[in-house]
Design an enzyme around this catalytic site. Structure first.
Site, mmCIF file in Angstrom:
data_model
loop_
_atom_site.group_PDB
_atom_site.id
_atom_site.type_symbol
_atom_site.label_atom_id
_atom_site.label_comp_id
_atom_site.label_asym_id
_atom_site.label_seq_id
_atom_site.Cartn_x
_atom_site.Cartn_y
_atom_site.Cartn_z
ATOM 1 N N HIS A 91 6.821 4.480 9.650
ATOM 2 C CA HIS A 91 6.473 4.044 8.302
ATOM 3 C C HIS A 91 5.078 3.432 8.259
ATOM 4 C CE1 HIS A 91 6.578 0.747 5.163
ATOM 5 N NE2 HIS A 91 6.837 1.806 4.421
ATOM 6 N N SER A 141 10.677 4.733 1.181
ATOM 7 C CA SER A 141 9.873 5.201 2.315
ATOM 8 C C SER A 141 10.738 5.387 3.552
ATOM 9 C CB SER A 141 8.744 4.206 2.609
ATOM 10 O OG SER A 141 7.824 4.131 1.536
ATOM 11 N N ARG A 160 10.189 2.004 11.494
ATOM 12 C CA ARG A 160 9.144 1.121 10.959
ATOM 13 C C ARG A 160 7.783 1.485 11.534
ATOM 14 N NH1 ARG A 160 9.786 -3.674 7.857
ATOM 15 N NH2 ARG A 160 11.976 -4.070 7.414
#
Length: 223
Positions: A47, A21, A44
């Site tokens: 994500h 990812s 992040r």
């Protein structure tokens, strides 16, 4: 490939999915102006949200990441505006650094004081945290309540508190963008903010998990 252990997913399959990812985010995000450590936080957040607009919306005080890492290594407390942030953070990762989380939004005395002063629970929760001496040197994590961030800005500007880091990412339409703009004007207090109306507790959790991963990697490098 990271050498982290504590701040990684617990299974090989989980680690592969997360790493894949991150690779997709890196590939599809396009150019950015962040340094390597800042990008670990931003990716992040992307994500966690699948929203590439955060590439550019997330802004950092120049000392934000370094201040956050130092606070984590020292086991500084994290004070959140809502329980959701505390629940979303990984207990094993926090325990590894001796970091405790706190929230006071649902405390009876906080609710009573908010009613008495015709203010918000979020404001009174931050004041309670100050009274408990949790904000000086701590990480303040705000993902839901703009009034909490406005109160933190007021207390820092008045010299009442000196947190290690303010993570200001409240989502919403009333005072959300304005509170983050004001937080980004703080000069002596490191901050991370998301410009505009976007934000949320999930993104604060992602930012803190990024800091925890960076702290572990740094610790490994230092031996």
């Amino acid at each position: 490939m990271t050498s982290n252990i504590v701040t990684e997913q617990l299974t090989d399959a989980g680690r592969r999915i997360e790493h894949d990812s991150f690779a997709i985010v890196d590939r599809e995000a396009g150019p950015h102006h962040y340094n390597d450590q800042q990008w670990q936080v931003v990716r992040r957040i992307i994500h966690a949200s699948a929203d590439f607009e955060f590439n550019g919306l997330v802004r950092f005080h120049p000392e934000a990441v370094a201040a956050g890492l130092l606070a984590i290594r020292r086991g500084a407390p994290i004070v959140a505006d809502v329980e959701m942030i505390c629940v979303g953070l990984s207990t094993p990762r926090l325990d590894y650094f001796g970091v405790a989380t706190h929230h006071f939004i649902a405390d009876a005395d906080v609710i009573a004081q908010a009613k008495a002063e015709n203010s918000t629970r979020a404001v009174q929760a931050m004041r309670k945290a100050q009274q408990l001496n949790l904000l000086d040197g701590g990480i303040i994590a705000i993902g839901n309540a703009p009034t909490a961030l406005l109160e933190v800005v007021r207390m820092t500007s008045d010299g009442l508190i000196k947190p290690a880091l303010v993570i200001g990412m409240p989502v919403g339409f009333v005072s959300a963008a304005e509170s983050k703009a004001l937080a980004s004007e703080l000069r002596d207090i490191p901050w991370m903010v998301i410009d505009g109306r976007k934000g949320g507790s999930t993104l604060v959790v992602a930012a803190i998990h990024a800091l925890l991963a960076l702290a572990e990697a740094e610790q490994t490098q230092l031996g």
